[in-house]
Design a protein around this motif. Structure first.
Motif, PDB file in Angstrom:
ATOM      1  N   UNK A 180       6.821  81.266  13.916  1.00 44.09           N
ATOM      2  CA  UNK A 180       6.725  80.398  12.740  1.00 44.09           C
ATOM      3  C   UNK A 180       7.459  81.026  11.551  1.00 44.09           C
ATOM      4  N   UNK A 181       8.086  80.137  10.749  1.00 48.08           N
ATOM      5  CA  UNK A 181       8.857  80.585   9.600  1.00 48.08           C
ATOM      6  C   UNK A 181       7.992  80.833   8.375  1.00 48.08           C
ATOM      7  N   UNK A 182       8.601  81.480   7.401  1.00 44.09           N
ATOM      8  CA  UNK A 182       7.873  81.881   6.186  1.00 44.09           C
ATOM      9  C   UNK A 182       7.342  80.677   5.414  1.00 44.09           C
ATOM     10  N   UNK A 183       8.182  79.676   5.189  1.00 46.73           N
ATOM     11  CA  UNK A 183       7.753  78.518   4.398  1.00 46.73           C
ATOM     12  C   UNK A 183       6.619  77.775   5.091  1.00 46.73           C
ATOM     13  N   UNK A 184       6.733  77.599   6.390  1.00 47.79           N
ATOM     14  CA  UNK A 184       5.679  76.897   7.123  1.00 47.79           C
ATOM     15  C   UNK A 184       4.355  77.636   7.010  1.00 47.79           C
ATOM     16  N   UNK A 185       4.405  78.959   7.125  1.00 49.90           N
ATOM     17  CA  UNK A 185       3.175  79.742   7.041  1.00 49.90           C
ATOM     18  C   UNK A 185       2.577  79.701   5.639  1.00 49.90           C
ATOM     19  N   UNK A 186       3.410  79.849   4.615  1.00 50.48           N
ATOM     20  CA  UNK A 186       2.884  79.838   3.249  1.00 50.48           C
ATOM     21  C   UNK A 186       2.310  78.474   2.891  1.00 50.48           C
ATOM     22  N   UNK A 187       2.959  77.405   3.338  1.00 51.10           N
ATOM     23  CA  UNK A 187       2.411  76.066   3.087  1.00 51.10           C
ATOM     24  C   UNK A 187       1.060  75.899   3.768  1.00 51.10           C
ATOM     25  N   UNK A 188       0.969  76.372   5.010  1.00 51.78           N
ATOM     26  CA  UNK A 188      -0.294  76.255   5.736  1.00 51.78           C
ATOM     27  C   UNK A 188      -1.386  77.083   5.068  1.00 51.78           C
ATOM     28  N   UNK A 189      -1.042  78.281   4.611  1.00 57.60           N
ATOM     29  CA  UNK A 189      -2.031  79.120   3.925  1.00 57.60           C
ATOM     30  C   UNK A 189      -2.466  78.485   2.607  1.00 57.60           C
ATOM     31  N   UNK A 190      -1.528  77.870   1.895  1.00 53.38           N
ATOM     32  CA  UNK A 190      -1.874  77.219   0.635  1.00 53.38           C
ATOM     33  C   UNK A 190      -2.834  76.061   0.869  1.00 53.38           C
ATOM     34  N   UNK A 191      -2.548  75.243   1.873  1.00 52.54           N
ATOM     35  CA  UNK A 191      -3.448  74.116   2.166  1.00 52.54           C
ATOM     36  C   UNK A 191      -4.814  74.614   2.606  1.00 52.54           C
ATOM     37  N   UNK A 192      -4.816  75.650   3.423  1.00 48.19           N
ATOM     38  CA  UNK A 192      -6.092  76.162   3.922  1.00 48.19           C
ATOM     39  C   UNK A 192      -6.921  76.771   2.789  1.00 48.19           C
ATOM     40  N   UNK A 193      -6.271  77.501   1.903  1.00 50.13           N
ATOM     41  CA  UNK A 193      -6.998  78.100   0.780  1.00 50.13           C
ATOM     42  C   UNK A 193      -7.558  77.024  -0.144  1.00 50.13           C
ATOM     43  N   UNK A 194      -6.759  75.975  -0.396  1.00 46.80           N
ATOM     44  CA  UNK A 194      -7.235  74.893  -1.259  1.00 46.80           C
ATOM     45  C   UNK A 194      -8.413  74.172  -0.624  1.00 46.80           C
ATOM     46  N   UNK A 195      -8.342  73.944   0.677  1.00 42.77           N
ATOM     47  CA  UNK A 195      -9.448  73.261   1.359  1.00 42.77           C
ATOM     48  C   UNK A 195     -10.712  74.110   1.315  1.00 42.77           C
ATOM     49  N   UNK A 196     -10.562  75.415   1.498  1.00 41.44           N
ATOM     50  CA  UNK A 196     -11.742  76.286   1.453  1.00 41.44           C
ATOM     51  C   UNK A 196     -12.350  76.310   0.055  1.00 41.44           C
ATOM     52  N   UNK A 197     -11.488  76.358  -0.960  1.00 41.51           N
ATOM     53  CA  UNK A 197     -12.008  76.374  -2.326  1.00 41.51           C
ATOM     54  C   UNK A 197     -12.740  75.077  -2.643  1.00 41.51           C
ATOM     55  N   UNK A 198     -12.188  73.943  -2.192  1.00 39.63           N
ATOM     56  CA  UNK A 198     -12.849  72.661  -2.444  1.00 39.63           C
ATOM     57  C   UNK A 198     -14.181  72.584  -1.708  1.00 39.63           C
ATOM     58  N   UNK A 199     -14.199  73.086  -0.479  1.00 40.33           N
ATOM     59  CA  UNK A 199     -15.450  73.061   0.289  1.00 40.33           C
ATOM     60  C   UNK A 199     -16.500  73.959  -0.353  1.00 40.33           C
TER      61      UNK A 199
END
Length: 423
Positions: A180-199
């Motif tokens: 997996x490439x850098x941008x794909x990983x950072x985007x996935x981490x950003x979405x995951x972190x935002x979802x965890x914070x909202x939860x």
């Protein structure tokens, strides 16, 4: 390391490394723990240590050309003893989707993991999250176009050593090798972190704030009386002593402003009104300049006049004349200086006979002004009923306030102290 060329998110090409002048054949090749872990996987899986030594020498001497990294593959041309370079590739197994989910969960669990990756660092705790990020012995599968059947040949070993230097500079190269490439990983981490914070925000219990019910706050009840006001001080307070500093404001001017502000505040506290609150900017500038103690235009006074005049948009000479009028009669004196007016019949008309009765020549009238025939003395009638005396060089029409205002025009002239033969 030179800036890599990105052919796409999943393909990165890195320029060839320059020869290493400080190469040490017996020390660690890479500069990071994860780079040396890659080297360890190479060396522990090799069948011939001699080929590794020659491959490391090729790497140190810069025999490896540009390196292209794609998921599961490192590709480069390596120059050997023959004129034509050999095509070398090293394959690594890519991770399954389940492995990536575990990796992303581990990275998102701790904000420090994401920060470390952005700083081009690979934390031990992230590498040990149960996902095989780093290769082990036998995980590197080299292939070379040379006739040597060794595992690995010296050309493949050289490419593996240089790949460790790529990993030193950017651990995202390792993640790209794993799929997996850098941008794909950072985007996935950003979405995951935002979802965890909202939860976490949804699961967090709302904080109970202290307060009072509206019905209780609005209920009729007897309130205690307000405390009596503090007594007015007998006099305004004295300002502190302001030090003099090179390039700083004039301490005397600061003291004057502070004293004036204290006096105005004291008057407002005692009477409920500001004695100078209705003055215009120009009138207040004149008042402040007139309050400057002493006489004569000293250097400090000239500086003050220039500052106040500039703030009011007037020249300093005009301010000096206005100060003389203010000192003569306050706001009324300034009005007499600046505003000629047409007085009603009565006091003004009776002034000329009074002057003649005092053996003075016939003064020339103009509006509220009576001017001596020689043009050196003038009387001006103010709206307050007082006569204000002015002097000028004969014929110059440069009038300056002089003396003390008086209800009697003769008295206003007498206060000038001019000899009778000059009148």
């Amino acid at each position: 390391m030179a800036t890599p060329h990105r052919d796409g998110e999943l393909r990165r090409t890195f320029p060839a490394f320059a020869p290493r002048a400080d190469a040490a054949g017996d020390g660690p090749f890479a500069g990071t723990w994860w780079g040396n872990a890659w080297v360890e996987a190479l060396e522990r899986g090799a069948l011939d240590a001699g080929r590794l030594v020659r491959g490391r020498g090729y790497a140190d001497q810069g025999h490896v050309d540009a390196i292209t990294v794609t998921p599961g593959l490192v590709l480069a041309y390596v120059r050997g003893s023959r004129p034509r370079p050999y095509r070398v590739q090293v394959r690594v197994r890519t991770l399954e989707d389940e492995d990536w989910e575990r990796f992303l969960d581990a990275a998102a669990d701790r904000p420090g993991h994401i920060a470390a990756l952005l700083d081009k660092e690979l934390p031990h705790s992230l590498a040990d999250c149960g996902v095989p990020l780093l290769p082990g012995p036998g995980d590197l599968a080299p292939r070379c176009s040379c006739p040597d059947s060794g595992h690995p040949c010296k050309h493949a070993a050289a490419l593996c050593y240089q790949t460790a230097r790529l990993l030193d500079a950017d651990p995202f190269v390792l993640l790209l090798l794993r799929g997996r490439g850098e941008k794909e990983l950072l985007d996935a981490l950003s979405r995951r972190s935002a979802a965890r914070a909202a939860r976490a925000a949804r699961e967090r219990q709302p904080e109970i704030l202290p307060g009072i019910r509206a019905t209780d706050a609005l209920a009729e009840r007897e309130r205690p009386p307000l405390p009596p006001p503090m007594p007015v001080p007998p006099h305004p307070g004295q300002p502190p002593v302001y030090p003099s500093a090179p390039g700083g404001p004039d301490p005397f001017a600061l003291d004057q402003l502070a004293t004036d502000a204290a006096a105005r505040a004291h008057a407002l506290l005692g009477t409920g009104r500001d004695p100078v609150g209705e003055l215009t900017l120009w009138q207040d500038a004149v008042r402040l300049a007139a309050a400057r103690p002493g006489s004569g235009l000293t250097a400090a006074t000239r500086t003050l006049y220039a500052t106040l005049a500039g703030a009011a948009g007037r020249p300093p000479a005009e301010l000096a004349r206005a100060v003389a009028a203010w000192r003569q009669g306050g706001p009324a004196g300034l009005e007499v200086l600046e505003e000629p007016w047409d007085p009603p019949a009565g006091r003004f008309d009776r002034a000329r006979p009074l002057l003649l009765a005092a053996d003075l020549p016939a003064f020339r009238p103009w509006r509220n002004r009576l001017t001596h025939p020689r043009g050196h003395v003038q009387l001006r009638l103010g709206r307050d009923g007082l006569w204000y005396a002015y002097e000028s060089e004969p014929g110059q029409d440069d009038w300056w306030p002089r003396g003390t205002p008086d209800l009697d025009p003769v008295g206003a002239l007498t206060g000038l102290g001019i000899p009778e033969d000059c009148l």
